[in-house]
Each structure stands twice: as structure tokens, then as C-alpha cells.
Scaffold this motif. Sequence first.
Motif, PDB file in Angstrom:
ATOM      1  N   PRO A 108       0.815  -1.226   0.000  1.00 53.69           N
ATOM      2  CA  PRO A 108       0.000   0.000   0.000  1.00 53.69           C
ATOM      3  C   PRO A 108       0.843   1.268   0.000  1.00 53.69           C
ATOM      4  CG  PRO A 108       0.031  -1.005   2.179  1.00 53.69           C
ATOM      5  CD  PRO A 108       0.761  -1.968   1.269  1.00 53.69           C
ATOM      6  N   ARG A 109       0.194   2.403  -0.245  1.00 55.26           N
ATOM      7  CA  ARG A 109       0.874   3.699  -0.377  1.00 55.26           C
ATOM      8  C   ARG A 109       1.597   4.103   0.912  1.00 55.26           C
ATOM      9  NH1 ARG A 109      -0.676   6.599  -4.851  1.00 55.26           N
ATOM     10  NH2 ARG A 109      -2.517   5.779  -5.973  1.00 55.26           N
ATOM     11  N   ASP A 110       0.974   3.838   2.057  1.00 53.44           N
ATOM     12  CA  ASP A 110       1.524   4.331   3.324  1.00 53.44           C
ATOM     13  C   ASP A 110       2.445   3.312   3.985  1.00 53.44           C
ATOM     14  OD1 ASP A 110      -0.404   2.463   3.874  1.00 53.44           O
ATOM     15  OD2 ASP A 110      -1.484   3.663   5.354  1.00 53.44           O
ATOM     16  N   PHE A 111       2.973   2.394   3.212  1.00 49.64           N
ATOM     17  CA  PHE A 111       3.797   1.322   3.768  1.00 49.64           C
ATOM     18  C   PHE A 111       5.021   1.877   4.506  1.00 49.64           C
ATOM     19  CE2 PHE A 111       7.350  -1.725   3.071  1.00 49.64           C
ATOM     20  CZ  PHE A 111       6.862  -2.800   3.801  1.00 49.64           C
ATOM     21  N   GLU A 112       5.829   2.710   3.861  1.00 45.80           N
ATOM     22  CA  GLU A 112       7.047   3.221   4.496  1.00 45.80           C
ATOM     23  C   GLU A 112       6.726   4.195   5.614  1.00 45.80           C
ATOM     24  OE1 GLU A 112      11.307   4.140   2.746  1.00 45.80           O
ATOM     25  OE2 GLU A 112       9.918   5.767   2.237  1.00 45.80           O
ATOM     26  N   GLN A 113       5.690   5.023   5.440  1.00 44.27           N
ATOM     27  CA  GLN A 113       5.337   5.987   6.488  1.00 44.27           C
ATOM     28  C   GLN A 113       4.966   5.283   7.793  1.00 44.27           C
ATOM     29  OE1 GLN A 113       4.369   6.071   3.403  1.00 44.27           O
ATOM     30  NE2 GLN A 113       4.732   8.119   2.552  1.00 44.27           N
ATOM     31  N   LYS A 114       4.220   4.189   7.683  1.00 45.33           N
ATOM     32  CA  LYS A 114       3.855   3.449   8.898  1.00 45.33           C
ATOM     33  C   LYS A 114       5.079   2.852   9.569  1.00 45.33           C
ATOM     34  CE  LYS A 114      -0.960   2.236   8.036  1.00 45.33           C
ATOM     35  NZ  LYS A 114      -1.945   1.131   7.918  1.00 45.33           N
ATOM     36  N   LEU A 115       6.004   2.333   8.760  1.00 43.29           N
ATOM     37  CA  LEU A 115       7.224   1.775   9.341  1.00 43.29           C
ATOM     38  C   LEU A 115       8.035   2.846  10.055  1.00 43.29           C
ATOM     39  CD1 LEU A 115       8.425  -0.641   6.492  1.00 43.29           C
ATOM     40  CD2 LEU A 115       7.351  -1.257   8.660  1.00 43.29           C
ATOM     41  N   GLN A 116       8.120   4.035   9.466  1.00 42.09           N
ATOM     42  CA  GLN A 116       8.882   5.120  10.084  1.00 42.09           C
ATOM     43  C   GLN A 116       8.250   5.585  11.389  1.00 42.09           C
ATOM     44  OE1 GLN A 116       9.037   7.997   6.927  1.00 42.09           O
ATOM     45  NE2 GLN A 116      10.813   7.027   5.916  1.00 42.09           N
ATOM     46  N   ARG A 117       6.925   5.473  11.469  1.00 43.11           N
ATOM     47  CA  ARG A 117       6.226   5.876  12.699  1.00 43.11           C
ATOM     48  C   ARG A 117       6.194   4.752  13.729  1.00 43.11           C
ATOM     49  NH1 ARG A 117       2.412   8.179   8.904  1.00 43.11           N
ATOM     50  NH2 ARG A 117       1.003   6.427   9.313  1.00 43.11           N
ATOM     51  N   GLY A 118       6.757   3.590  13.368  1.00 45.55           N
ATOM     52  CA  GLY A 118       6.761   2.469  14.295  1.00 45.55           C
ATOM     53  C   GLY A 118       5.433   1.753  14.374  1.00 45.55           C
ATOM     54  N   GLU A 119       4.586   1.910  13.364  1.00 45.39           N
ATOM     55  CA  GLU A 119       3.278   1.281  13.358  1.00 45.39           C
ATOM     56  C   GLU A 119       3.324  -0.042  12.578  1.00 45.39           C
ATOM     57  OE1 GLU A 119       0.608   4.088  11.673  1.00 45.39           O
ATOM     58  OE2 GLU A 119       0.945   5.612  13.227  1.00 45.39           O
ATOM     59  N   LEU A 120       2.220  -0.763  12.613  1.00 45.67           N
ATOM     60  CA  LEU A 120       2.109  -2.028  11.894  1.00 45.67           C
ATOM     61  C   LEU A 120       1.785  -1.749  10.429  1.00 45.67           C
ATOM     62  CD1 LEU A 120       2.063  -5.149  12.266  1.00 45.67           C
ATOM     63  CD2 LEU A 120      -0.412  -4.951  12.494  1.00 45.67           C
ATOM     64  N   ALA A 121       2.664  -2.177   9.539  1.00 45.74           N
ATOM     65  CA  ALA A 121       2.461  -1.978   8.098  1.00 45.74           C
ATOM     66  C   ALA A 121       2.042  -3.306   7.468  1.00 45.74           C
ATOM     67  CB  ALA A 121       3.740  -1.462   7.446  1.00 45.74           C
ATOM     68  N   GLU A 122       1.045  -3.245   6.604  1.00 47.21           N
ATOM     69  CA  GLU A 122       0.502  -4.465   6.003  1.00 47.21           C
ATOM     70  C   GLU A 122       1.001  -4.656   4.572  1.00 47.21           C
ATOM     71  OE1 GLU A 122      -3.713  -4.239   6.190  1.00 47.21           O
ATOM     72  OE2 GLU A 122      -3.824  -4.402   8.377  1.00 47.21           O
ATOM     73  N   VAL A 123       1.237  -5.890   4.237  1.00 50.08           N
ATOM     74  CA  VAL A 123       1.531  -6.300   2.865  1.00 50.08           C
ATOM     75  C   VAL A 123       0.499  -7.352   2.490  1.00 50.08           C
ATOM     76  CG1 VAL A 123       3.156  -7.453   1.325  1.00 50.08           C
ATOM     77  CG2 VAL A 123       3.990  -5.814   3.015  1.00 50.08           C
ATOM     78  N   GLN A 124      -0.211  -7.113   1.415  1.00 53.21           N
ATOM     79  CA  GLN A 124      -1.259  -8.052   1.012  1.00 53.21           C
ATOM     80  C   GLN A 124      -0.706  -9.055  -0.006  1.00 53.21           C
ATOM     81  OE1 GLN A 124      -4.723  -6.608  -1.230  1.00 53.21           O
ATOM     82  NE2 GLN A 124      -6.014  -7.790   0.147  1.00 53.21           N
ATOM     83  N   VAL A 125      -0.972 -10.336   0.245  1.00 52.04           N
ATOM     84  CA  VAL A 125      -0.592 -11.407  -0.680  1.00 52.04           C
ATOM     85  C   VAL A 125      -1.876 -12.071  -1.177  1.00 52.04           C
ATOM     86  CG1 VAL A 125       0.580 -13.621  -0.944  1.00 52.04           C
ATOM     87  CG2 VAL A 125       1.626 -11.808   0.438  1.00 52.04           C
ATOM     88  N   ILE A 126      -2.092 -12.019  -2.492  1.00 55.23           N
ATOM     89  CA  ILE A 126      -3.288 -12.601  -3.112  1.00 55.23           C
ATOM     90  C   ILE A 126      -2.859 -13.839  -3.891  1.00 55.23           C
ATOM     91  CG2 ILE A 126      -5.166 -12.210  -4.762  1.00 55.23           C
ATOM     92  CD1 ILE A 126      -4.931  -9.222  -4.137  1.00 55.23           C
ATOM     93  N   ALA A 127      -3.538 -14.955  -3.678  1.00 51.46           N
ATOM     94  CA  ALA A 127      -3.170 -16.211  -4.332  1.00 51.46           C
ATOM     95  C   ALA A 127      -4.359 -16.782  -5.086  1.00 51.46           C
ATOM     96  CB  ALA A 127      -2.659 -17.218  -3.302  1.00 51.46           C
ATOM     97  N   ASP A 128      -4.057 -17.573  -6.119  1.00 52.05           N
ATOM     98  CA  ASP A 128      -5.074 -18.238  -6.921  1.00 52.05           C
ATOM     99  C   ASP A 128      -5.407 -19.580  -6.265  1.00 52.05           C
ATOM    100  OD1 ASP A 128      -6.677 -19.420  -8.785  1.00 52.05           O
ATOM    101  OD2 ASP A 128      -5.247 -19.344 -10.441  1.00 52.05           O
ATOM    102  N   GLY A 129      -6.591 -19.665  -5.670  1.00 51.03           N
ATOM    103  CA  GLY A 129      -6.979 -20.860  -4.931  1.00 51.03           C
ATOM    104  C   GLY A 129      -7.346 -22.033  -5.797  1.00 51.03           C
ATOM    105  N   ARG A 130      -7.419 -21.862  -7.123  1.00 50.47           N
ATOM    106  CA  ARG A 130      -7.683 -23.012  -7.988  1.00 50.47           C
ATOM    107  C   ARG A 130      -6.498 -23.976  -7.992  1.00 50.47           C
ATOM    108  NH1 ARG A 130      -9.201 -19.564 -13.186  1.00 50.47           N
ATOM    109  NH2 ARG A 130      -7.294 -18.580 -12.434  1.00 50.47           N
ATOM    110  N   ASN A 131      -5.362 -23.501  -7.482  1.00 48.97           N
ATOM    111  CA  ASN A 131      -4.176 -24.339  -7.313  1.00 48.97           C
ATOM    112  C   ASN A 131      -3.846 -24.323  -5.824  1.00 48.97           C
ATOM    113  OD1 ASN A 131      -2.126 -25.937  -8.280  1.00 48.97           O
ATOM    114  ND2 ASN A 131      -1.578 -24.490  -9.896  1.00 48.97           N
ATOM    115  N   SER A 132      -4.665 -25.036  -5.053  1.00 51.90           N
ATOM    116  CA  SER A 132      -4.726 -24.804  -3.617  1.00 51.90           C
ATOM    117  C   SER A 132      -3.425 -25.108  -2.890  1.00 51.90           C
ATOM    118  CB  SER A 132      -5.870 -25.620  -3.009  1.00 51.90           C
ATOM    119  OG  SER A 132      -5.692 -26.992  -3.290  1.00 51.90           O
TER     120      SER A 132
END
Length: 395
Positions: free
Chosen positions: A128-152
Amino acid sequence: MDDDDGRSKKGWMMTMAGLWQEKLVVFVRRLLFMCQKELLTTLKDKRMRAMMVVPALMQGFLFGYAASYNLDNVPYAVVDESHSEASRSLLGHFAGSGCFQQAAYLTSPHELGSLIDSEQIIMAVVIPRDFEQKLQRGELAEVQVIADGRNSSVAGMATGYAGQVVAAWNRERLAEAGLTGGQVEVRSRTWFNPNQITRWIFSPGLIAMIAFVQVLLLAGMSIAREREQGTFDQLMVTPLSPAEILLGKAVPPMLIGLVQSTILFCIARFWFQIPFAGSLVTLYLALILFIFSLIGVGLMISAISDSMQQVMVYLMVLMMPMVLLSGLATPVINMPDVLQYATYADPLRFAVDAVRRIYLEGAAAGELLGDFVPLLIIAAVTLPLSGWLFYNKSV
């Protein structure tokens, strides 16, 4: 004179229409007789009756409970909305992991749909856009991983390993900077198979797989059985034309294949409770196209074989590579380039992909042209070729 000409022309047209109608009735009657003969020949054998039901039940339950496969090489897409030093560093760890292969760099998560639908990628990493800003503020930064479940199985292990890559990068970052805050959390989503259940990928694929085995076997045995039993010459002196004989040989395997696919569909839908997202009309359209292409292959084998033993040898040589190249157990995209090109001659590859997309994704017929067109081409080549082989060997 004009009235006489009009009446004579009308009478001629009616006569021709009557002749064509009579020919059509005779053709349909002969075809029904031939189909009836083939069905009776097949069903009067207790072993053949058992083969219609037992393999479908055994494969449906066995693969549903026991089948699994491993992670190989995962093509993924990147959506970096942060464009920061931290996001580039994290993506560098994905690129250097040796497990992932970047296939696309996108500007928006909305672009992921077409890549996942077409199976060009198995996973996507969205920062997301605020990824580095959250890290600099010491907050929890999220990274989203999307997977194709047809290949479970691949999706589950890919998202798990993605979490390990992110965790390792975060530990290095904190150790280098001497920090204790600014953690990174992975939020994973799996499309079409939210719980990453292995049987969700195997059971729909088996709907095509069971028809593949039975149709090839029955179509392959049909003409060779006549030769081995000594009834082939008797068949050729009947009023039936070679085209009517071939059609009569083709229809029963098609019906039996559809019955077995229906059994597998019922096991997947009602026993294992795998939600069906598509249309039954589209599903059976895919199966019919697939079976037509298989019948052409089976009849070609039968036409060139002098005995059922020869047919079994040809089928053993042919079926295993077709299954391995189909993508049923391992993704086609993970195969070497040479083998990926070879899969275009395998009708099972397109049938497995179409059935899975219809069942899990709810794909419509218009979205499956990439599968339907190759099946039509294979059928258009193999069916006339089997007729030519049959005619030339019988004269």
C-alpha cells in the motif's frame, strides 16, 4: 404455362424434400441401430458395467481425500503503490528468494483479475501507499498477498513462504537500524478457494479426467474388438456406410463418458460440498467438446490396431504423458517451455482448465474460448483423420 411451370417446380421441390427426409430417417434409424449394438456389446459384459461406475467412485473419493502436490516455481505479480525505498528492498527479497518469479509489475490491484483468471500468475504482492510511512512511525504496516486458490496446495505454500520472506526482511531491517518497532504484517487472500483445500482443485479436474480414461478406452477398443472377434467383415457388408459405422462407434463412449463425469460432479458437489460457481450448460458444453476430441483420438488408435492388445499398448504409451501434461497435478506454467508447447496437442489440458474455471470461478463460455477453440481444432483434425484411416484400412 407459368402456372404449370410453378406447379411442376413446386412438385419437384416437394419430391426432393421428401427424398432428403427419407434419407435422413434412414440415416438416423441406422445410426440408432449401430448405437444400440455398441451399447449392448459394452453393457452385456459384467466387467464393462463395473468399469463404468467403480473407477469413477474410486477416483472421486481417493483423490478427494488423499491427493496432494508440492510447490515448484511461483510466477507472481507486483503492485507497489508505495514506490519507496522500503518497498523496493522488500521486493528485492522476493526476487532473490529463488522460489518466486516475477511475471508482471502492475500499477493497480484492479489489473490482477485478468492475470489470475488466465493463470499467468499464481500469486500477487500488493504494497500500500503508506507502507514506508507506517514503518517510520513504528506502526504495523501491512503487505497483502493474493493467491489463486484453484491451485490450492501451491497457493497455500506460496502464501506461507511469502510470509517467511517478509518476516526475514523485517528482522534484517530492524537489526540493521537497531529498532524494535515498525513491524510488517502479511494479509493473505486466496481467490476461488478461500480455505486452500486440496480437493477443491483435484475433484473438479477429475470430472474431465474420468471421461478421458473411459472414452479413450471404449473408442479405442470399438473397431479393434470387431477385428479380433471376426465380426469386422460382417459389419462392412451391412448397408451401413463407414460414416454411419464410425458415428455409431462414437456415440456410446460419449454417453458413458458424460455419465461418469456426472457421477464425479455429484461426488464433488454433494459429498465434498465443493461450491459450484458456474453453469451446468457451460460445463457440459466443455465436456462434450472434450469428448469429441477424445473420440477422434480413440478411433484413430482403433483404426490402426489389429487387436485389443495393440490398443492397450498404444493407450498405455499415450495416456500417461497426456495426464502429466494436462496440469491436473502440476501447473502447466511450471513446466519447461518445450513441454508447455507440447501441452497444446493435449485435449485434457484444455478440458481440465475449462472445468476448473467453470466449477470454481464461474467462467462463462465466452471467457473459455482459449480452451474451446483448441478442443474444436483437435476434434476437427482427429475425427476426419480417424474416418480416413478406417476407410483406407477396411477397403
